[in-house]
Design a protein around this motif. Structure first.
Motif, mmCIF file in Angstrom:
data_model
loop_
_atom_site.group_PDB
_atom_site.id
_atom_site.type_symbol
_atom_site.label_atom_id
_atom_site.label_comp_id
_atom_site.label_asym_id
_atom_site.label_seq_id
_atom_site.Cartn_x
_atom_site.Cartn_y
_atom_site.Cartn_z
ATOM 1 N N GLU A 64 -21.893 0.535 -9.911
ATOM 2 C CA GLU A 64 -22.114 0.326 -8.486
ATOM 3 C C GLU A 64 -21.731 -1.084 -8.039
ATOM 4 O O GLU A 64 -21.758 -1.389 -6.849
ATOM 5 C CB GLU A 64 -23.587 0.582 -8.155
ATOM 6 C CG GLU A 64 -24.054 2.008 -8.452
ATOM 7 C CD GLU A 64 -25.547 2.192 -8.234
ATOM 8 O OE1 GLU A 64 -26.218 1.210 -7.819
ATOM 9 O OE2 GLU A 64 -26.048 3.300 -8.487
ATOM 10 N N VAL A 65 -21.374 -1.928 -8.994
ATOM 11 C CA VAL A 65 -21.149 -3.343 -8.679
ATOM 12 C C VAL A 65 -19.779 -3.590 -8.061
ATOM 13 O O VAL A 65 -19.641 -4.358 -7.107
ATOM 14 C CB VAL A 65 -21.341 -4.205 -9.951
ATOM 15 C CG1 VAL A 65 -20.873 -5.636 -9.708
ATOM 16 C CG2 VAL A 65 -22.805 -4.191 -10.383
ATOM 17 N N LEU A 66 -18.745 -2.935 -8.597
ATOM 18 C CA LEU A 66 -17.382 -3.143 -8.108
ATOM 19 C C LEU A 66 -16.984 -1.950 -7.233
ATOM 20 O O LEU A 66 -16.944 -0.814 -7.705
ATOM 21 C CB LEU A 66 -16.427 -3.276 -9.297
ATOM 22 C CG LEU A 66 -15.030 -3.844 -9.049
ATOM 23 C CD1 LEU A 66 -15.118 -5.277 -8.520
ATOM 24 C CD2 LEU A 66 -14.211 -3.806 -10.331
ATOM 25 N N SER A 67 -16.708 -2.199 -5.967
ATOM 26 C CA SER A 67 -16.413 -1.111 -5.038
ATOM 27 C C SER A 67 -14.943 -0.706 -5.075
ATOM 28 O O SER A 67 -14.081 -1.453 -5.555
ATOM 29 C CB SER A 67 -16.776 -1.528 -3.604
ATOM 30 O OG SER A 67 -15.870 -2.523 -3.133
ATOM 31 N N ASP A 68 -14.659 0.477 -4.536
ATOM 32 C CA ASP A 68 -13.264 0.927 -4.419
ATOM 33 C C ASP A 68 -12.456 -0.069 -3.602
ATOM 34 O O ASP A 68 -11.300 -0.370 -3.926
ATOM 35 C CB ASP A 68 -13.205 2.310 -3.749
ATOM 36 C CG ASP A 68 -13.609 3.433 -4.692
ATOM 37 O OD1 ASP A 68 -14.168 3.147 -5.767
ATOM 38 O OD2 ASP A 68 -13.359 4.606 -4.352
ATOM 39 N N ALA A 69 -13.054 -0.565 -2.524
ATOM 40 C CA ALA A 69 -12.347 -1.506 -1.643
ATOM 41 C C ALA A 69 -11.981 -2.781 -2.393
ATOM 42 O O ALA A 69 -10.897 -3.340 -2.197
ATOM 43 C CB ALA A 69 -13.200 -1.828 -0.423
ATOM 44 N N GLU A 70 -12.875 -3.256 -3.252
ATOM 45 C CA GLU A 70 -12.606 -4.478 -4.004
ATOM 46 C C GLU A 70 -11.502 -4.256 -5.044
ATOM 47 O O GLU A 70 -10.689 -5.145 -5.301
ATOM 48 C CB GLU A 70 -13.890 -4.981 -4.663
ATOM 49 C CG GLU A 70 -14.861 -5.569 -3.639
ATOM 50 C CD GLU A 70 -16.228 -5.876 -4.218
ATOM 51 O OE1 GLU A 70 -16.837 -6.880 -3.802
ATOM 52 O OE2 GLU A 70 -16.701 -5.088 -5.075
ATOM 53 N N ILE A 71 -11.478 -3.056 -5.642
ATOM 54 C CA ILE A 71 -10.405 -2.736 -6.591
ATOM 55 C C ILE A 71 -9.077 -2.632 -5.857
ATOM 56 O O ILE A 71 -8.051 -3.165 -6.296
ATOM 57 C CB ILE A 71 -10.716 -1.425 -7.335
ATOM 58 C CG1 ILE A 71 -11.932 -1.605 -8.245
ATOM 59 C CG2 ILE A 71 -9.497 -0.964 -8.161
ATOM 60 C CD1 ILE A 71 -12.413 -0.334 -8.914
ATOM 61 N N LYS A 72 -9.079 -1.971 -4.694
ATOM 62 C CA LYS A 72 -7.839 -1.796 -3.944
ATOM 63 C C LYS A 72 -7.330 -3.107 -3.335
ATOM 64 O O LYS A 72 -6.139 -3.244 -3.050
ATOM 65 C CB LYS A 72 -8.046 -0.738 -2.853
ATOM 66 C CG LYS A 72 -8.070 0.698 -3.392
ATOM 67 C CD LYS A 72 -8.270 1.696 -2.267
ATOM 68 C CE LYS A 72 -8.115 3.121 -2.782
ATOM 69 N NZ LYS A 72 -6.715 3.430 -3.134
ATOM 70 N N ALA A 73 -8.221 -4.073 -3.126
ATOM 71 C CA ALA A 73 -7.767 -5.380 -2.660
ATOM 72 C C ALA A 73 -6.901 -6.043 -3.724
ATOM 73 O O ALA A 73 -5.936 -6.749 -3.412
ATOM 74 C CB ALA A 73 -8.971 -6.265 -2.332
#
Length: 234
Positions: A64-73
């Motif tokens: 839950e710590v790393l979001s999809d949005a943060e990965i896609k950034a």
């Protein structure tokens, strides 16, 4: 003569159609794009007791710590992101006192493997991954001591086994990060009450050929993950 001409024309047409069909089936692979850290998730705010470790039941769920949005950034083309919890086994981080009840043992979601696809000529589904593992959540002083011990051990290990070691200091944002083996690209970092590891790999063509691919993945992806996490830790 007319019949033969028609036959040749038909053969030529079939050959041309086959070429067009093959051209239509060939896969155009877009160039792999790399972004940068854009922290957007909630701030991590563990509050362990002074001089103690945090109870395992209060540890963050790594998936839950790393979001999809943060990965896609970091990887705008990441597709089909999936999460798989990874169990972490915790020991006593304070050698000067006995471990408090509930602070040692297994943390079923202390780590997480994030799998996703990136553009590639072959099958791209799940060809890339980022793994986040929390290794300590405790009083910041204890975590800093644990990190210092790990750093010294990694440096000695690199010397002994001729690995490429790099102490990154505070260059990625957290209070300390190091790469114990640059060829593999794995990172260990600490910030406040957290010590964590970031690893992963990719077989996507745009990352490069082995063994340089792992180093490229670390330079362009894992270090941005460390920046993302460090920015959200106290």
């Amino acid at each position: 003569m007319t019949t033969r001409t028609h036959a040749l024309s038909a053969a030529t047409a079939l050959a041309a159609a086959a070429v067009l069909l093959l051209a239509g089936c060939s896969k155009e692979v877009p160039a792999l794009r790399f972004g940068s850290a854009q922290p957007s998730g909630d701030r991590l705010a563990a509050q362990p007791p002074s001089g103690r470790s945090l109870a395992l039941a209060q540890w963050p769920h790594a998936c839950e710590v790393l979001s999809d949005a943060e990965i896609k950034a970091i990887l705008p083309q990441a597709d089909g992101i999936k999460r798989q919890p990874v169990k972490v086994t915790v020991i006593n981080f304070n050698p000067l006192s006995g471990a408090d009840q509930g602070t040692t043992g297994d943390v079923p979601e202390g780590g997480c493997k994030f799998s996703f696809g990136l553009p590639d000529k072959s099958e791209s589904a799940g060809n890339s991954s980022i793994k986040l593992t929390f290794t300590a959540v405790a009083d910041p002083a204890l975590v800093a001591k644990s990190y210092a011990d790990d750093l010294a051990h990694a440096r000695d290990d690199a010397t002994k086994y001729h690995k490429e070691f790099e102490d990154l200091g505070t260059s990625l944002g957290p209070q300390g990060c190091y790469a114990g083996d640059l060829a593999r690209g794995n990172l260990t970092c600490h910030q406040g009450p957290y010590e964590f590891e970031v690893s992963g790999t990719s077989t996507a063509g745009g990352v490069g050929e082995y063994p340089k691919a792992d180093r490229n993945w670390s330079d362009k992806v894992l270090r941005q993950v460390a920046r993302t996490l460090g920015a959200r830790m106290p």
